[in-house]
Design a protein around this motif. Sequence first.
Motif, short mmCIF file in Angstrom:
data_model
loop_
_atom_site.label_atom_id
_atom_site.label_comp_id
_atom_site.label_asym_id
_atom_site.label_seq_id
_atom_site.Cartn_x
_atom_site.Cartn_y
_atom_site.Cartn_z
N VAL A 121 0.81 -1.22 0.00
CA VAL A 121 0.00 0.00 0.00
C VAL A 121 0.84 1.27 0.00
O VAL A 121 0.33 2.35 -0.29
CB VAL A 121 -0.98 0.02 1.21
N VAL A 122 2.13 1.18 0.31
CA VAL A 122 2.97 2.38 0.38
C VAL A 122 3.52 2.73 -1.00
O VAL A 122 3.56 1.90 -1.91
CB VAL A 122 4.14 2.19 1.38
N ALA A 123 3.96 3.98 -1.11
CA ALA A 123 4.60 4.41 -2.35
C ALA A 123 6.08 4.05 -2.35
O ALA A 123 6.67 3.81 -3.41
CB ALA A 123 4.43 5.91 -2.55
N GLY A 124 6.67 4.02 -1.18
CA GLY A 124 8.08 3.65 -1.04
C GLY A 124 8.29 2.82 0.19
O GLY A 124 7.80 3.16 1.27
N LYS A 125 9.00 1.70 0.04
CA LYS A 125 9.21 0.81 1.18
C LYS A 125 10.37 1.30 2.03
O LYS A 125 11.45 0.70 2.09
CB LYS A 125 9.47 -0.63 0.70
N ARG A 126 10.13 2.41 2.70
CA ARG A 126 11.13 3.00 3.59
C ARG A 126 10.52 3.19 4.97
O ARG A 126 9.43 3.78 5.10
CB ARG A 126 11.63 4.33 3.02
N MET A 127 11.21 2.72 5.97
CA MET A 127 10.71 2.76 7.34
C MET A 127 11.80 3.30 8.26
O MET A 127 12.98 2.97 8.11
CB MET A 127 10.31 1.34 7.79
N ILE A 128 11.39 4.13 9.23
CA ILE A 128 12.27 4.48 10.35
C ILE A 128 11.67 3.85 11.59
O ILE A 128 10.54 4.17 11.99
CB ILE A 128 12.39 6.01 10.55
N ASP A 129 12.41 2.92 12.19
CA ASP A 129 11.95 2.26 13.42
C ASP A 129 12.46 3.07 14.61
O ASP A 129 13.58 2.87 15.08
CB ASP A 129 12.46 0.82 13.48
N GLY A 130 11.63 3.99 15.08
CA GLY A 130 12.04 4.87 16.17
C GLY A 130 12.01 4.23 17.53
O GLY A 130 12.34 4.90 18.53
N ARG A 131 11.61 2.97 17.60
CA ARG A 131 11.56 2.27 18.90
C ARG A 131 12.41 1.01 18.94
O ARG A 131 12.44 0.30 19.94
CB ARG A 131 10.11 1.94 19.26
N ASN A 132 13.09 0.71 17.84
CA ASN A 132 14.00 -0.44 17.80
C ASN A 132 13.36 -1.74 18.27
O ASN A 132 13.96 -2.51 19.03
CB ASN A 132 15.26 -0.15 18.64
N CYS A 133 12.14 -1.98 17.79
CA CYS A 133 11.50 -3.22 18.24
C CYS A 133 10.82 -3.98 17.10
O CYS A 133 10.12 -4.97 17.36
CB CYS A 133 10.49 -2.93 19.35
N LEU A 134 11.02 -3.56 15.85
CA LEU A 134 10.45 -4.29 14.72
C LEU A 134 11.37 -5.45 14.32
O LEU A 134 12.56 -5.46 14.63
CB LEU A 134 10.25 -3.36 13.53
N ASP A 135 10.79 -6.41 13.61
CA ASP A 135 11.55 -7.56 13.10
C ASP A 135 12.26 -7.10 11.82
O ASP A 135 11.68 -7.14 10.72
CB ASP A 135 10.60 -8.72 12.81
N LEU A 136 13.49 -6.65 11.96
CA LEU A 136 14.21 -6.08 10.83
C LEU A 136 14.42 -7.08 9.71
O LEU A 136 14.35 -6.72 8.52
CB LEU A 136 15.55 -5.50 11.30
N ALA A 137 14.69 -8.31 10.06
CA ALA A 137 14.92 -9.33 9.03
C ALA A 137 13.68 -9.53 8.17
O ALA A 137 13.76 -9.67 6.94
CB ALA A 137 15.33 -10.65 9.68
N ALA A 138 12.50 -9.53 8.82
CA ALA A 138 11.25 -9.73 8.08
C ALA A 138 11.00 -8.55 7.13
O ALA A 138 10.54 -8.75 5.99
CB ALA A 138 10.08 -9.86 9.06
N TYR A 139 11.31 -7.35 7.57
CA TYR A 139 11.13 -6.19 6.69
C TYR A 139 12.13 -6.21 5.54
O TYR A 139 11.78 -5.88 4.40
CB TYR A 139 11.25 -4.89 7.50
N ALA A 140 13.35 -6.61 5.83
CA ALA A 140 14.35 -6.68 4.76
C ALA A 140 13.95 -7.72 3.72
O ALA A 140 14.06 -7.49 2.51
CB ALA A 140 15.72 -7.02 5.35
N ASP A 141 13.45 -8.86 4.18
CA ASP A 141 13.01 -9.92 3.27
C ASP A 141 11.85 -9.45 2.40
O ASP A 141 11.67 -9.94 1.27
CB ASP A 141 12.59 -11.16 4.05
N ALA A 142 11.04 -8.50 2.93
CA ALA A 142 9.88 -7.99 2.18
C ALA A 142 10.26 -6.81 1.29
O ALA A 142 9.38 -6.18 0.68
CB ALA A 142 8.77 -7.59 3.14
N GLY A 143 11.56 -6.50 1.22
CA GLY A 143 12.01 -5.45 0.32
C GLY A 143 12.07 -4.06 0.90
O GLY A 143 12.23 -3.08 0.17
N TRP A 144 11.95 -3.94 2.20
CA TRP A 144 11.97 -2.63 2.86
C TRP A 144 13.41 -2.21 3.18
O TRP A 144 14.28 -3.05 3.42
CB TRP A 144 11.20 -2.67 4.18
N THR A 145 13.64 -0.90 3.22
CA THR A 145 14.83 -0.33 3.81
C THR A 145 14.42 0.25 5.16
O THR A 145 13.51 1.08 5.22
CB THR A 145 15.42 0.79 2.94
N VAL A 146 15.06 -0.21 6.22
CA VAL A 146 14.69 0.22 7.56
C VAL A 146 15.87 0.90 8.23
O VAL A 146 16.94 0.31 8.38
CB VAL A 146 14.20 -0.96 8.44
#
Length: 440
Positions: free
Chosen positions: A406-431
């Motif tokens: 649904v996003v225009a760009g797969k870019r995320m800032i995790d301001g709480r350091n608690c997301l599953d970074l590996a899962a986001y990377a596998d889904a094509g996100w830059t975190v």
Amino acid sequence: MKITVIGCGYLGATHAACLASLGFEVLGVEIDPARRSALERGVLPFFEPDLPELLVEQVESGRLRFTDDMAEAAAFGDVHFVCVGTPQRADGMGADLSYVEGAVAALAPYLDRPTLVVGKSTVPVGTAERLQEILRTTAPAGEAVEVAWNPEFLREGFAVKDTIEPDRLVLGVLSERAEALLREVYAQPIAGGCPVIVTDFPTAELVKVAANSFLATKISFINAMAELCDVTGADVVTLADAIGFDARIGRRFLNAGVGFGGGCLPKDIRAFRARAEELGVKDALRFLHEIDRINIRRRKRVIKIARAELGGRLPGKRVAVLGAAFKPNSDDIRDSPALEIAATLHEKGVRVVVHDPEAIPPARKKHPELEYADTIEAACEGADLVLHLTEWLEYRSVDPVALGAVVAGKRMIDGRNCLDLAAYADAGWTVRSLGRPTVG
């Protein structure tokens, strides 16, 4: 024993409902007619898990009712808990004691028999002694009216448990009678093994601000380490895990991110510094100034990273902000890092859409210029960048593949350091995180 609770905001409403649940007859004193009317109907004007059901139960039982009449309160209560707010003063960093002093001054003329007035509000050291003198000279019962100080240690999101099953009770008292009355009030948690610290006024007043200052220091310490990790390529989460195994340090509150907010830590450390300066020992708490600066700097850091992720230009971009409350399981937006970051981005020309499970109504009232969405997907639709700023469970459990659709760009800032970074990377996100290497 009959109990009154003067001031039925977050602290007072919680205290009143919990004391009623322990079997006491409780009269809440609230001068705000809208808030009082809501409480009489069993409706809370704020969000706190488990409290709405408890409030309804105690109002319907008849053990808890509300009034705005101090004369009625004085005639009713044997123990009066003062639970009004002590916000930061408009003209400085010190605590505004007008509500505490006003409540005591309004109650005093009606105290014509032996009674105990118990402060629970967070106040500068020296306040209890001054209130004791006011009551002795203005209450008809004179020296038969005693003051005690019993600081609160509520965590938003866990306030009911922290009241009924506290991890400690601090009783600042001048007499055995005052101690005995408070032990009667808290007989159930004491019987359950809750530690009791009986002390003098100054120590009781210092406990809450000292605890909050220590927690703020611990949070800002790890955020300072995150700044070093950012420039060296180290991982602040692994660093916190490693030093947290040291029993002298511990892992709790060593979570780097956008920093602390809410109605306690920021204003308490500022008021503590202001009081130290009044007492002539400002150097003792000078370090709290840097703690405050580190905390504010984290919000600016997110803005800087957002600008970089958006190609150095903010105007015209669309950003989704996940979180408005200062912490999860709360609708409290006071000094919220998430909401301040959202408002700052809007000022810089960004189209900001905010989502929060509970805090949208107060956020919209404070910042009507922002856009708000009822679902995570709606907030993120067409977003060039997503900011995760409040660690609600709903955000941690989002499917990064579905969100990426649904996003225009797969870019995320995790301001709480608690997301599953590996899962986001596998889904094509830059975190991008605070104090961790970029993934994706």
